[in-house]
Design a protein around this motif. Structure first.
Motif, PDB file in Angstrom:
ATOM      1  N   SER A 190      -5.516   2.759   9.206  1.00 59.57           N
ATOM      2  CA  SER A 190      -5.650   4.344   8.296  1.00 59.57           C
ATOM      3  C   SER A 190      -4.586   5.369   8.141  1.00 59.57           C
ATOM      4  O   SER A 190      -4.295   5.189   9.402  1.00 59.57           O
ATOM      5  CB  SER A 190      -7.070   5.228   9.674  1.00 59.57           C
ATOM      6  N   ASN A 191      -4.321   5.668   7.423  1.00 67.14           N
ATOM      7  CA  ASN A 191      -3.344   6.965   6.579  1.00 67.14           C
ATOM      8  C   ASN A 191      -2.283   5.829   7.299  1.00 67.14           C
ATOM      9  O   ASN A 191      -1.452   6.574   7.949  1.00 67.14           O
ATOM     10  CB  ASN A 191      -3.865   7.971   8.009  1.00 67.14           C
TER      11      ASN A 191
ATOM     12  N   CYS B 175       0.957  -0.965   0.278  1.00 70.54           N
ATOM     13  CA  CYS B 175      -0.302   0.013   0.340  1.00 70.54           C
ATOM     14  C   CYS B 175       0.640   1.220   0.029  1.00 70.54           C
ATOM     15  O   CYS B 175       1.746   1.290   0.538  1.00 70.54           O
ATOM     16  CB  CYS B 175      -1.091   0.241   1.042  1.00 70.54           C
ATOM     17  N   GLN B 176       0.080   2.491  -0.350  1.00 69.56           N
ATOM     18  CA  GLN B 176       1.048   3.576  -0.737  1.00 69.56           C
ATOM     19  C   GLN B 176       0.892   4.427   0.583  1.00 69.56           C
ATOM     20  O   GLN B 176      -0.208   4.425   1.858  1.00 69.56           O
ATOM     21  CB  GLN B 176       0.402   4.473  -1.664  1.00 69.56           C
ATOM     22  N   ARG B 177       1.794   5.514   1.795  1.00 68.18           N
ATOM     23  CA  ARG B 177       1.473   5.918   2.540  1.00 68.18           C
ATOM     24  C   ARG B 177       0.526   6.807   2.594  1.00 68.18           C
ATOM     25  O   ARG B 177      -0.347   7.394   1.197  1.00 68.18           O
ATOM     26  CB  ARG B 177       2.665   6.821   2.671  1.00 68.18           C
ATOM     27  N   GLY B 178      -0.609   6.996   3.444  1.00 68.88           N
ATOM     28  CA  GLY B 178      -1.291   7.633   3.811  1.00 68.88           C
ATOM     29  C   GLY B 178      -2.933   7.305   3.410  1.00 68.88           C
ATOM     30  O   GLY B 178      -3.944   7.785   3.681  1.00 68.88           O
ATOM     31  N   THR B 179      -2.683   5.920   2.546  1.00 66.58           N
ATOM     32  CA  THR B 179      -4.066   5.438   2.698  1.00 66.58           C
ATOM     33  C   THR B 179      -4.523   4.418   3.685  1.00 66.58           C
ATOM     34  O   THR B 179      -3.632   4.827   4.367  1.00 66.58           O
ATOM     35  CB  THR B 179      -3.890   4.503   1.468  1.00 66.58           C
ATOM     36  N   SER B 180      -5.634   3.779   3.380  1.00 65.72           N
ATOM     37  CA  SER B 180      -6.071   2.679   4.374  1.00 65.72           C
ATOM     38  C   SER B 180      -6.544   1.490   3.931  1.00 65.72           C
ATOM     39  O   SER B 180      -6.331   1.331   2.410  1.00 65.72           O
ATOM     40  CB  SER B 180      -7.643   3.422   4.625  1.00 65.72           C
ATOM     41  N   LEU B 181      -6.057   0.413   4.952  1.00 69.74           N
ATOM     42  CA  LEU B 181      -6.564  -1.361   4.481  1.00 69.74           C
ATOM     43  C   LEU B 181      -7.463  -1.487   5.193  1.00 69.74           C
ATOM     44  O   LEU B 181      -6.305  -1.551   6.509  1.00 69.74           O
ATOM     45  CB  LEU B 181      -4.747  -1.514   3.879  1.00 69.74           C
TER      46      LEU B 181
ATOM     47  N   VAL C  31       3.402  -1.753   3.491  1.00 69.37           N
ATOM     48  CA  VAL C  31       3.292   0.465   3.456  1.00 69.37           C
ATOM     49  C   VAL C  31       5.011   0.916   2.631  1.00 69.37           C
ATOM     50  O   VAL C  31       6.050   0.955   3.656  1.00 69.37           O
ATOM     51  CB  VAL C  31       2.574   1.511   4.470  1.00 69.37           C
TER      52      VAL C  31
ATOM     53  N   THR D 244      -9.541  -2.010  10.347  1.00 66.12           N
ATOM     54  CA  THR D 244      -8.562  -1.105   9.755  1.00 66.12           C
ATOM     55  C   THR D 244      -7.706  -0.755   9.923  1.00 66.12           C
ATOM     56  O   THR D 244      -7.247   0.002  10.908  1.00 66.12           O
ATOM     57  CB  THR D 244      -9.643   0.151   9.353  1.00 66.12           C
TER      58      THR D 244
END
Lengths: 114, 114
Positions: B81-82, B13-19, B113, B79
């Motif tokens: 987050s961020n 995942c990219q920095r700043g996103t949520s999973l 991440v 989740t």
């Protein structure tokens, strides 16, 4: 705060030898759990020890619990290569709030060499 | 015993996103938990997922960062987050039916991440 200490953290054994992993915990608890984790895998339950003096055996592994000494041992008899893994002990509070939550030791990485 | 599945098994995942990670148990369980495990390290409890109410978080973990849902007795989500690179870890779901019973663990979700 419940603390769980395992030793040794790393163990290299020759096949056929015996050894013991120790798990000490800091507060009163009657519940002690042992897990095995293979590299890249999840945790597999080995033993659940629920009372003072409890002893359980499965194959070459035997676990025991001394609640008065706050000590559990995992004894390995005549080690074989298939036992190579990381072994975790975990403790839960005896009763009340948080009695389901587990506190894990740091794990003992066992390598059995020919 | 209980069989636990997790989705996804891994993600980058990219920095700043949520999973959001899903955890499904094959039978009804009393308690569900979420852990974090850094490679080669022990497990740290993030929170207890309570059915029908807010999760109970351990020290150092907050709801805004790790929102958790548990809509029924067999399913939970976590989740992250961020996200930042420090969130790169293995996230494990576990479940148990009663005090004194072992916790069963899912296969884990490996998160990286960037």
């Amino acid at each position: 705060e419940l603390k769980v200490e395992q030793n040794p953290l790393f163990l290299s054994m020759q096949e056929g030898k015996n050894y013991t992993i120790y798990c000490n915990y800091s507060t009163t608890s009657d519940r002690l759990y042992w897990y095995r984790q293979d590299p890249g895998k999840s945790l597999e339950s080995l033993f659940v020890l629920l009372s003072n003096g409890a002893v359980k055996q499965e194959g070459r592994l035997m676990a025991s619990l001394d609640t008065k000494a706050r000590l559990s041992t995992l004894h390995i008899t005549a080690a074989v290569h298939d036992l190579s893994a990381t072994y975790f002990c975990a403790v839960s509070k005896a009763f009340g709030a948080g009695s389901y939550q587990l506190t894990f030791g740091k794990g003992t990485k066992l390598s059995v060499i020919p | 015993s209980a069989v636990i599945s997790q989705k996804p098994s891994r993600d980058i995942c990219q920095r700043g996103t949520s999973l959001t990670i899903q955890c499904q148990v094959d039978s009804q369980v009393t308690m569900m938990f979420w852990y974090r495990q850094q490679p080669g390290q022990s497990l740290t409890l993030i929170a207890t997922a309570n059915q029908g109410s807010e999760a109970t978080y351990e020290s150092g973990f907050v709801i805004d960062k790790f929102p958790i849902s548990r809509p029924n007795l067999t399913f939970s989500t976590l989740t992250v987050s961020n996200m930042s690179p420090e969130d790169s870890s293995i996230y494990l779901c576990s479940a148990t039916r009663s005090e004194g019973e072992t916790q069963y663990f899912g296969p884990g979700t490996r998160l990286l991440v960037l």
